[in-house]
Design an enzyme around this catalytic site. Structure first.
Site, short mmCIF file in Angstrom:
data_model
loop_
_atom_site.label_atom_id
_atom_site.label_comp_id
_atom_site.label_asym_id
_atom_site.label_seq_id
_atom_site.Cartn_x
_atom_site.Cartn_y
_atom_site.Cartn_z
CE LYS A 1 -1.94 2.80 2.84
NZ LYS A 1 -1.77 4.02 2.03
CD GLU B 1 12.57 0.23 10.36
OE1 GLU B 1 12.99 1.26 10.90
OE2 GLU B 1 13.18 -0.86 10.42
CB CYS C 1 13.03 8.45 9.64
SG CYS C 1 13.94 7.30 8.61
CD GLU D 1 9.60 12.17 12.41
OE1 GLU D 1 8.44 11.75 12.42
OE2 GLU D 1 10.56 11.51 11.96
P1 NAD Z 1 2.20 8.24 8.00
O1 NAD Z 1 2.34 7.52 9.29
O2 NAD Z 1 1.23 9.37 7.91
O3 NAD Z 1 1.78 7.24 6.83
C1 NAD Z 1 2.58 6.15 6.46
C2 NAD Z 1 1.72 5.11 5.76
O4 NAD Z 1 0.78 4.59 6.69
C3 NAD Z 1 0.90 5.66 4.59
O5 NAD Z 1 0.85 4.68 3.57
C4 NAD Z 1 -0.47 5.84 5.20
O6 NAD Z 1 -1.51 5.78 4.27
C5 NAD Z 1 -0.53 4.66 6.15
N1 NAD Z 1 -1.47 4.81 7.27
C6 NAD Z 1 -1.85 5.95 7.89
N2 NAD Z 1 -2.72 5.67 8.88
C7 NAD Z 1 -2.88 4.32 8.89
C8 NAD Z 1 -3.64 3.42 9.69
N3 NAD Z 1 -4.41 3.84 10.69
N4 NAD Z 1 -3.57 2.09 9.43
C9 NAD Z 1 -2.78 1.64 8.43
N5 NAD Z 1 -2.05 2.44 7.63
C10 NAD Z 1 -2.09 3.77 7.87
O7 NAD Z 1 3.68 8.70 7.62
P2 NAD Z 1 4.13 9.61 6.40
O8 NAD Z 1 3.73 11.02 6.70
O9 NAD Z 1 3.70 8.98 5.13
O10 NAD Z 1 5.74 9.48 6.48
C11 NAD Z 1 6.51 10.26 7.31
C12 NAD Z 1 6.85 9.50 8.58
O11 NAD Z 1 7.53 8.28 8.27
C13 NAD Z 1 7.80 10.26 9.50
O12 NAD Z 1 7.37 10.15 10.82
C14 NAD Z 1 9.13 9.51 9.32
O13 NAD Z 1 10.02 9.64 10.39
C15 NAD Z 1 8.67 8.13 9.12
N6 NAD Z 1 9.71 7.33 8.45
C16 NAD Z 1 10.36 6.36 9.16
C17 NAD Z 1 11.38 5.63 8.55
C18 NAD Z 1 12.10 4.54 9.29
O14 NAD Z 1 12.71 3.72 8.62
N7 NAD Z 1 12.08 4.48 10.59
C19 NAD Z 1 11.72 5.88 7.23
C20 NAD Z 1 11.04 6.89 6.55
C21 NAD Z 1 10.02 7.59 7.17
#
Ligand code: NAD
Length: 493
Positions: A179, A255, A289, A383
């Protein structure tokens, strides 16, 4: 890829590309025009994708194949991704704003390399025979694929973060439902389209559904037919997924977010630290991140460091993500800009000073340095995910380590010193999954990556990343002529 043709995204289920309604859109960060129209997968579409993944897992023969045969599919993906790297990188740059050059060299070519890594790693998976059992028992531990995996991807590395999961899952014989983020449907779909037509890849092994997290994502997490969730995204979403997945006790890899501390000691190579941490703080517009978000400088060099970082921040080329010289592009969306703005609006209230940057124009935010904040302030502990760095002064190692560990995250960190003993001593005191010494942003397919504390659970990359998709099964063969418990009672009686 032409910018004026709107990309019509599709779900990919059981080997077929499927349109649907309603649709949502992603925009070009360059001019706000619609870049992609994607269908929303509701619970019924998710159910269909899970059924396709389950059927392929149970009946396609994928998991029963030699690892070498699965590896050949991954090698083919490495070749296809390399061949498509320039087009896909342009798409990522336009859909999420990361400069083309960085996307091409670091994200997309790096992702192609990860397919090759997983192809090799697939062939290294081993079980065990214990030598501890009695001689009449052959007691083996067999690595099995965990099953149907839902892979939930964020927007900031829409290709690479998908490949980290897909490569590991396919290597060990799982099937997947990907997804993409609703911000970058076209970029992740462009990757998945490369699977189409690979000889020997059974339909249903790789599936994709589009849609928002609170509908499509939640339906995947709740689905009883999904065995494992691998998620990358914010800590808040990770927490919600963990709660929702507890009903069916799904396996989880999370992650999540970070607030990377960088500890700069007075004996460091100052020019290198300044170069690395200006890149570390501001590349990708801070939308990483492991971005260098908290720089903790030993007091004697604090002023010199601040002056050097300010000079570099002001000189960073901010501009069109397709321009060759651009280091910092626009942020991904207005929503993300508003998030950054909400933190910048609080700087004065929290006692901070914006030394440079803080200007917002459209999707662009200038590289921003903030001083005078308490290390426990909201801006210094949450963050932001924008080009914003906070600087702190520390008296000694203890002080620096206390500031570094004073947040709920524990993902990346860097330590800057010419003293090897100090480097090792300090790195072992930092609560983070990935510590760099005298560098920032080095990542390899071979080494495990993941968070401590509220930055996540589990690992990606390296052999540890492969383990996340393996369920060990113990199988005991008894070659004795009598059942051991009966023999025990008979002999006692
Ligand atoms: P997000 O949490 O808003 O969304 C990530 C994904 O989760 C999207 O595909 C979204 O549609 C899905 N999602 C959202 N709510 C959900 C739910 N209730 N159930 C299932 N899926 C759901 O994050 P974002 O804004 O897309 O990305 C930025 C974040 O990602 C930052 O916090 C960043 O630090 C983190 N990140 C972490 C890593 C790592 O490896 N630790 C790497 C890159 C980004």
């Amino acid at each position: 890829m032409t910018e004026d043709a709107v990309i019509e995204a599709r779900h990919f289920i059981g080997g077929e590309w499927i349109a649907g309604e309603p649709i949502f859109t992603s925009q070009s960060v360059r001019d706000g025009s619609v870049l992609c129209q994607a269908p929303v997968a509701d619970a019924a579409v998710v159910d269909r994708a899970v059924a396709a993944g389950r059927y392929a897992f149970e009946h396609s023969g994928w998991k029963e194949r030699r690892a070498a045969d699965r590896a050949s599919v991954l090698l083919e993906m490495g070749r296809r991704l390399d061949a498509a790297a320039e087009d896909i990188s342009r798409l990522v740059a336009v859909e999420m704003g990361k400069p083309y050059r960085l996307t091409l060299e670091r994200e997309v070519r790096g992702a192609a390399d990860k397919f090759r890594y997983y192809a090799g790693a697939a062939r290294s998976v081993e079980g065990q025979v214990t030598g501890a059992s009695p001689a009449h028992i052959l007691d083996i531990t067999v690595p099995q694929p965990v099953g149907v995996c839902a892979l939930i991807i964020p927007w900031n590395d829409p290709v690479d973060l998908a490949v980290r999961k897909i490569g590991a899952a396919l290597a060990v014989g799982c099937t997947v439902i990907i997804k993409p983020s609703e911000e970058t449907p076209a970029s992740t779909e462009a990757l998945v389209r490369l699977f189409d037509g690979i000889p020997d890849l059974p339909p249903g092994v790789v599936n994709l559904v589009h849609g928002p997290g609170d509908l499509t994502g939640q339906a995947l997490v709740a689905h009883p037919g999904v065995d494992k969730i691998s998620f990358t995204g914010s800590t808040e979403t990770g927490r919600a997924i963990m709660r929702a997945a507890s009903d069916s006790l799904k396996r989880l890899s999370l992650e999540c977010g970070g607030k990377a501390p960088c500890l700069v000691f007075e004996d460091c190579y100052l020019e290198k630290a300044l170069d690395a941490l200006s890149y570390g703080a501001f590349l990708y517009g801070g939308q990483s991140c492991t971005a260098a978000t908290r720089i903790i400088v030993q007091a004697p060099i604090y002023d010199e460091f601040l002056a050097g970082l300010t000079k570099r921040a002001k000189a960073m080329p901010v501009g069109d993500p397709l321009e060759h010289g651009t280091l910092i592009g626009p942020l991904v969306s207005e929503r993300q800009v508003e998030r950054v703005r909400s933190f910048l609006d609080r700087v004065a209230d929290e006692g901070g000073t914006i030394v440079t940057g803080g200007q917002i124009s459209g999707l662009y935010v200038t590289p921003t340095i903030i001083t005078d904040l308490s290390p426990t302030s909201t801006i210094a502990t949450q963050e932001i995910f924008g080009p914003v760095v906070c600087l702190f002064s520390a008296t000694d190692e203890d002080d620096a380590v206390a500031i570094a560990n004073g947040v709920r995250y524990g993902l990346g960190a860097s330590v800057w010193t010419a003293d090897v003993s100090r480097a090792l001593r300090v790195s072992r005191r930092i609560a983070a999954g990935d510590v760099w010494i005298n560098t920032h942003y080095i990542r390899q397919a071979e080494t495990p990556f993941g968070g401590w504390k509220e930055s996540g659970l589990g690992r990606e990359l390296g052999l540890a990343g492969l383990q996340e998709y393996i369920a060990y099964q113990r199988v005991a063969f008894d070659t004795a002529s009598r059942f051991h418990l009966k023999a025990w009672f008979d002999d006692e009686g």
